[in-house]
Design a protein around this motif. Structure first.
Motif, PDB file in Angstrom:
ATOM      1  N   PRO A  17     -19.854  61.457 106.844  1.00 18.58           N
ATOM      2  CA  PRO A  17     -19.995  60.026 107.151  1.00 18.58           C
ATOM      3  C   PRO A  17     -18.680  59.283 106.970  1.00 18.58           C
ATOM      4  N   ALA A  18     -17.934  59.626 105.912  1.00 20.54           N
ATOM      5  CA  ALA A  18     -16.662  58.951 105.676  1.00 20.54           C
ATOM      6  C   ALA A  18     -15.723  59.172 106.848  1.00 20.54           C
ATOM      7  N   ALA A  19     -15.745  60.379 107.418  1.00 18.14           N
ATOM      8  CA  ALA A  19     -14.824  60.691 108.490  1.00 18.14           C
ATOM      9  C   ALA A  19     -15.252  60.079 109.811  1.00 18.14           C
ATOM     10  N   PHE A  20     -16.523  59.996 110.064  1.00 17.33           N
ATOM     11  CA  PHE A  20     -16.933  59.602 111.411  1.00 17.33           C
ATOM     12  C   PHE A  20     -17.406  58.154 111.528  1.00 17.33           C
ATOM     13  N   ALA A  21     -17.592  57.486 110.394  1.00 17.53           N
ATOM     14  CA  ALA A  21     -18.070  56.113 110.489  1.00 17.53           C
ATOM     15  C   ALA A  21     -16.948  55.141 110.808  1.00 17.53           C
ATOM     16  N   GLN A  22     -15.727  55.582 110.612  1.00 18.76           N
ATOM     17  CA  GLN A  22     -14.594  54.675 110.755  1.00 18.76           C
ATOM     18  C   GLN A  22     -13.808  54.983 112.028  1.00 18.76           C
ATOM     19  N   ILE A  49      -6.418  49.552 102.949  1.00 23.89           N
ATOM     20  CA  ILE A  49      -7.663  50.244 102.630  1.00 23.89           C
ATOM     21  C   ILE A  49      -7.406  51.579 101.946  1.00 23.89           C
ATOM     22  N   GLY A  50      -6.140  51.886 101.691  1.00 21.69           N
ATOM     23  CA  GLY A  50      -5.866  53.128 100.972  1.00 21.69           C
ATOM     24  C   GLY A  50      -4.383  53.400 100.916  1.00 21.69           C
ATOM     25  N   ARG A  51      -4.034  54.449 100.183  1.00 22.55           N
ATOM     26  CA  ARG A  51      -2.629  54.832 100.060  1.00 22.55           C
ATOM     27  C   ARG A  51      -2.543  56.353 100.100  1.00 22.55           C
ATOM     28  N   ILE A  52      -1.559  56.858 100.843  1.00 25.00           N
ATOM     29  CA  ILE A  52      -1.308  58.297 100.898  1.00 25.00           C
ATOM     30  C   ILE A  52       0.034  58.533 100.204  1.00 25.00           C
ATOM     31  N   THR A  53       0.067  59.406  99.203  1.00 23.34           N
ATOM     32  CA  THR A  53       1.291  59.601  98.426  1.00 23.34           C
ATOM     33  C   THR A  53       1.859  61.010  98.632  1.00 23.34           C
ATOM     34  N   GLY A  54       3.097  61.179  98.186  1.00 24.43           N
ATOM     35  CA  GLY A  54       3.699  62.519  98.172  1.00 24.43           C
ATOM     36  C   GLY A  54       4.446  62.893  99.431  1.00 24.43           C
ATOM     37  N   LEU A  55       5.061  61.879 100.109  1.00 23.15           N
ATOM     38  CA  LEU A  55       5.742  62.174 101.371  1.00 23.15           C
ATOM     39  C   LEU A  55       7.260  62.288 101.233  1.00 23.15           C
ATOM     40  N   GLY A  56       7.777  62.273 100.011  1.00 26.41           N
ATOM     41  CA  GLY A  56       9.220  62.481  99.829  1.00 26.41           C
ATOM     42  C   GLY A  56      10.020  61.211 100.056  1.00 26.41           C
ATOM     43  N   SER A  66      -1.059  60.973 116.882  1.00 26.85           N
ATOM     44  CA  SER A  66      -1.711  61.914 117.798  1.00 26.85           C
ATOM     45  C   SER A  66      -2.471  61.115 118.852  1.00 26.85           C
ATOM     46  N   PRO A  67      -2.774  61.730 120.010  1.00 21.76           N
ATOM     47  CA  PRO A  67      -3.438  60.982 121.085  1.00 21.76           C
ATOM     48  C   PRO A  67      -4.783  60.378 120.662  1.00 21.76           C
ATOM     49  N   ASP A  68      -5.477  61.003 119.697  1.00 25.92           N
ATOM     50  CA  ASP A  68      -6.761  60.449 119.264  1.00 25.92           C
ATOM     51  C   ASP A  68      -6.599  59.416 118.148  1.00 25.92           C
ATOM     52  N   ALA A  69      -5.357  59.117 117.806  1.00 28.56           N
ATOM     53  CA  ALA A  69      -5.047  58.095 116.790  1.00 28.56           C
ATOM     54  C   ALA A  69      -5.713  58.398 115.456  1.00 28.56           C
ATOM     55  N   ARG A  70      -5.849  59.677 115.167  1.00 30.84           N
ATOM     56  CA  ARG A  70      -6.367  60.043 113.853  1.00 30.84           C
ATOM     57  C   ARG A  70      -5.241  60.515 112.926  1.00 30.84           C
ATOM     58  N   PHE A  71      -4.275  61.217 113.516  1.00 31.77           N
ATOM     59  CA  PHE A  71      -3.206  61.782 112.695  1.00 31.77           C
ATOM     60  C   PHE A  71      -1.887  61.041 112.923  1.00 31.77           C
ATOM     61  N   GLY A  72      -1.153  60.875 111.837  1.00 34.38           N
ATOM     62  CA  GLY A  72       0.195  60.340 111.938  1.00 34.38           C
ATOM     63  C   GLY A  72       1.185  61.436 111.602  1.00 34.38           C
ATOM     64  N   TYR A  73       2.312  61.458 112.308  1.00 35.45           N
ATOM     65  CA  TYR A  73       3.397  62.388 112.007  1.00 35.45           C
ATOM     66  C   TYR A  73       4.558  61.556 111.476  1.00 35.45           C
ATOM     67  N   VAL A  74       4.913  61.814 110.221  1.00 37.70           N
ATOM     68  CA  VAL A  74       5.863  60.943 109.526  1.00 37.70           C
ATOM     69  C   VAL A  74       7.206  61.655 109.405  1.00 37.70           C
ATOM     70  N   THR A  82       5.735  65.224 107.931  1.00 39.93           N
ATOM     71  CA  THR A  82       4.438  65.253 107.264  1.00 39.93           C
ATOM     72  C   THR A  82       3.370  64.768 108.227  1.00 39.93           C
ATOM     73  N   LYS A  83       2.275  65.534 108.287  1.00 36.82           N
ATOM     74  CA  LYS A  83       1.139  65.144 109.113  1.00 36.82           C
ATOM     75  C   LYS A  83       0.068  64.571 108.190  1.00 36.82           C
ATOM     76  N   VAL A  84      -0.343  63.334 108.463  1.00 34.44           N
ATOM     77  CA  VAL A  84      -1.366  62.718 107.621  1.00 34.44           C
ATOM     78  C   VAL A  84      -2.607  62.405 108.444  1.00 34.44           C
ATOM     79  N   ASP A  85      -3.755  62.464 107.778  1.00 36.44           N
ATOM     80  CA  ASP A  85      -5.044  62.137 108.391  1.00 36.44           C
ATOM     81  C   ASP A  85      -5.409  60.730 107.915  1.00 36.44           C
ATOM     82  N   ILE A  86      -5.506  59.805 108.865  1.00 37.99           N
ATOM     83  CA  ILE A  86      -5.779  58.414 108.491  1.00 37.99           C
ATOM     84  C   ILE A  86      -7.194  58.258 107.945  1.00 37.99           C
ATOM     85  N   LEU A  87      -8.119  59.053 108.464  1.00 38.13           N
ATOM     86  CA  LEU A  87      -9.518  58.882 108.053  1.00 38.13           C
ATOM     87  C   LEU A  87      -9.754  59.370 106.634  1.00 38.13           C
ATOM     88  N   THR A  88      -9.229  60.556 106.322  1.00 36.93           N
ATOM     89  CA  THR A  88      -9.425  61.064 104.963  1.00 36.93           C
ATOM     90  C   THR A  88      -8.321  60.574 104.036  1.00 36.93           C
TER      91      THR A  88
END
Lengths: 381, 100
Positions: A17-22, A49-56, A66-74, A82-88
């Motif tokens: 639900p966390a992954a698909f509701a948003q 709405i959140g923070r992703i850590t550990g990217l150097g 990514s084309p589906d706007a789920r992943f960011g490439y930093v 670094t590839k991050v998942d915005i949903l998780t």
């Protein structure tokens, strides 16, 4: 077995639900440059709405989606991709691919992520799913201005050699076209949203250089020749940035180097159409998505100010000081609001672009680049 | 009482920014603004590596001239318009020793 199944279903129930509701269409990521972290933000709620850590080391970091706007490439300064998942809100892949990087791009089909490196100079291309190396393109020079264009191609320029290279990845072996004579020390470049016109800004020459990428073998065309002729060059405490949204209506608006002004060029014939005196050395000159206004920020030590220029009159119609260290501005996709990162205030500030009223402040740690997910669907960003 | 504290805070902030060598502000300037080209960790970017081990061939006087006047033919600008001599002295010491 039954236990395993139970665990599986439990995990599914917890995570699915966390992954698909948003949906991700109005989300974004903000770089916290000194912390090596990203804020996940929601444009509609004007909230983090959140923070992703550990990217150097994220100084001068940028990212693509990514084309589906789920992943960011930093793309981190330390060479980390670094590839991050915005949903998780987590890191799903990371490679140290060079010693010192400056930016990147994703191919039109979403299959390849290319990174522009200073050390060792060149471009490396990775599989967008696995982050495995697909192609290594050494240049012997610092590379800048890397963008994607149609046909699964990338374009970038060589700071030391004044060349622009086009890399075609549509076949098994990369095919490289080298264009010489771009000018001295290209510091950044942009490509228009149609992928046709590539413009390189030059630190070492008194002009910019354009390429028509629709030509079979594009020929460098100097534009705005001698824009600073006869005037003393002012010190440049921060290099300007060139990005695809320099197009405002039928004209490009471009930052001058060593002059406190922006320059206007007709997008069709690339002839100068005007200049506007500005508060300082422009860093970003970004057209609001409708093209009616251009927002400009400035280099140190005048980096506490933003000016808004009307594209019809080419006059500054609004000036204000969000705070110390204004580093970046990102418009919502239709331009009704703009998010501004104010590094030394530790805040992102959100403004209404019609009446310039401040709508919200969001706490952030030394924020720099702001990247909304609608970039996933645009060329050259 | 709170007002007094607030006043003292303001007063000390104002004093700090006008003092000839505000180490923490200069350190921030080095990493954040010199860092635009040399990288936040000073290991280099468009500009070269300026960590202490990379600067050992400079004596203090030469390095302060580089900062004051910039380097002709490169992207290194002259910082003379923005920094005082004592600020540059502090910066040179910081760059050569790493603040040790």
């Amino acid at each position: 077995m039954q236990n395993q199944l139970r665990v599986f279903f439990l995990l599914f129930a917890l995570s699915a639900p966390a992954a698909f509701a948003q949906a991700t269409g109005d989300l974004g990521l903000v770089v916290e440059r000194t912390e090596g972290s990203l804020l996940v933000v929601d444009q509609s709620d004007r909230a983090r709405i959140g923070r992703i850590t550990g990217l150097g080391d994220l100084s001068h970091a940028s990212l693509v989606y990514s084309p589906d706007a789920r992943f960011g490439y930093v793309f981190g300064r330390d060479g980390g991709l670094t590839k991050v998942d915005i949903l998780t809100q987590s890191i799903v892949g990371r490679v140290m691919q060079a010693g010192n990087s400056i930016g990147g791009a994703i191919s039109d089909n979403g299959r390849y992520v290319a990174v522009s490196n200073y050390e060792p100079g060149g471009v490396r291309v990775f599989d967008a799913d696995t982050l495995e190396l697909v192609a290594d393109i050494p240049t012997g020079s610092k590379t800048i201005g890397l963008v994607d264009i149609p046909g699964t191609r990338f374009v970038f320029s060589l700071w030391d050699d004044g060349e622009t290279w086009i890399v075609d990845l549509s076949d098994a072996e990369p095919e490289i076209t080298k264009i010489t004579g771009m000018g001295a020390n290209p510091y950044d470049a942009l490509v228009t949203a149609d992928g046709r016109t590539y413009i390189a800004g030059l630190f070492g020459d008194d002009h910019l250089t354009a390429l028509d990428l629709w030509q079979h073998k594009p020929t460098p065309t100097p534009i705005l020749e001698g824009y600073a002729a006869g005037r003393e060059g002012l010190p440049v405490y921060k290099m300007p940035h060139l990005e695809g949204w320099a197009l405002a209506g039928t004209e490009f608006v471009l930052p001058a180097v060593g002059q406190h002004e922006v320059l206007w060029v007709d997008a069709r014939d690339l002839i100068q159409t005007g200049r506007t005196k500005t508060h300082g050395q422009p860093v970003f000159a970004i057209a609001r998505p409708d093209g009616r206004h251009v927002w400009v920020n400035f280099a140190h030590p005048l980096n506490d100010t933003i000016q808004v220029i009307d594209t019809v009159s080419k006059e500054v119609i609004h000036q204000f000081t969000p705070g110390p260290g204004v580093l970046h501005m990102e418009f919502t996709p239709r331009g009704h609001e703009v998010w501004v990162s104010v590094r030394d205030a530790g805040k992102i500030m959100i403004y209404d672009t019609q009446n310039f009223e401040k709508l919200r402040e969001i706490e952030a740690l030394n924020p720099s680049g702001i990247f909304f997910t609608n970039r996933a669907h645009k060329m050259g960003l | 009482m709170n007002k007094v504290v607030a006043f003292l805070c303001c007063a000390s902030t104002a004093w700090a920014s006008e003092a000839p060598t505000d180490g923490s502000a200069l350190k921030r300037l080095v990493h954040q603004d010199c860092g635009s080209c040399h990288g936040l960790t000073l290991k280099g970017g468009l500009g070269p590596d300026i960590r202490p081990e990379a600067l050992q061939h400079y004596d203090a006087q030469t390095l302060s001239l580089v900062i004051m006047d910039g380097v002709e033919g490169t992207a290194m600008p002259a910082w003379r318009p923005l920094l005082t001599t004592s600020e540059i002295d502090w910066m040179v010491d910081y760059l050569l020793t790493g603040g040790e």
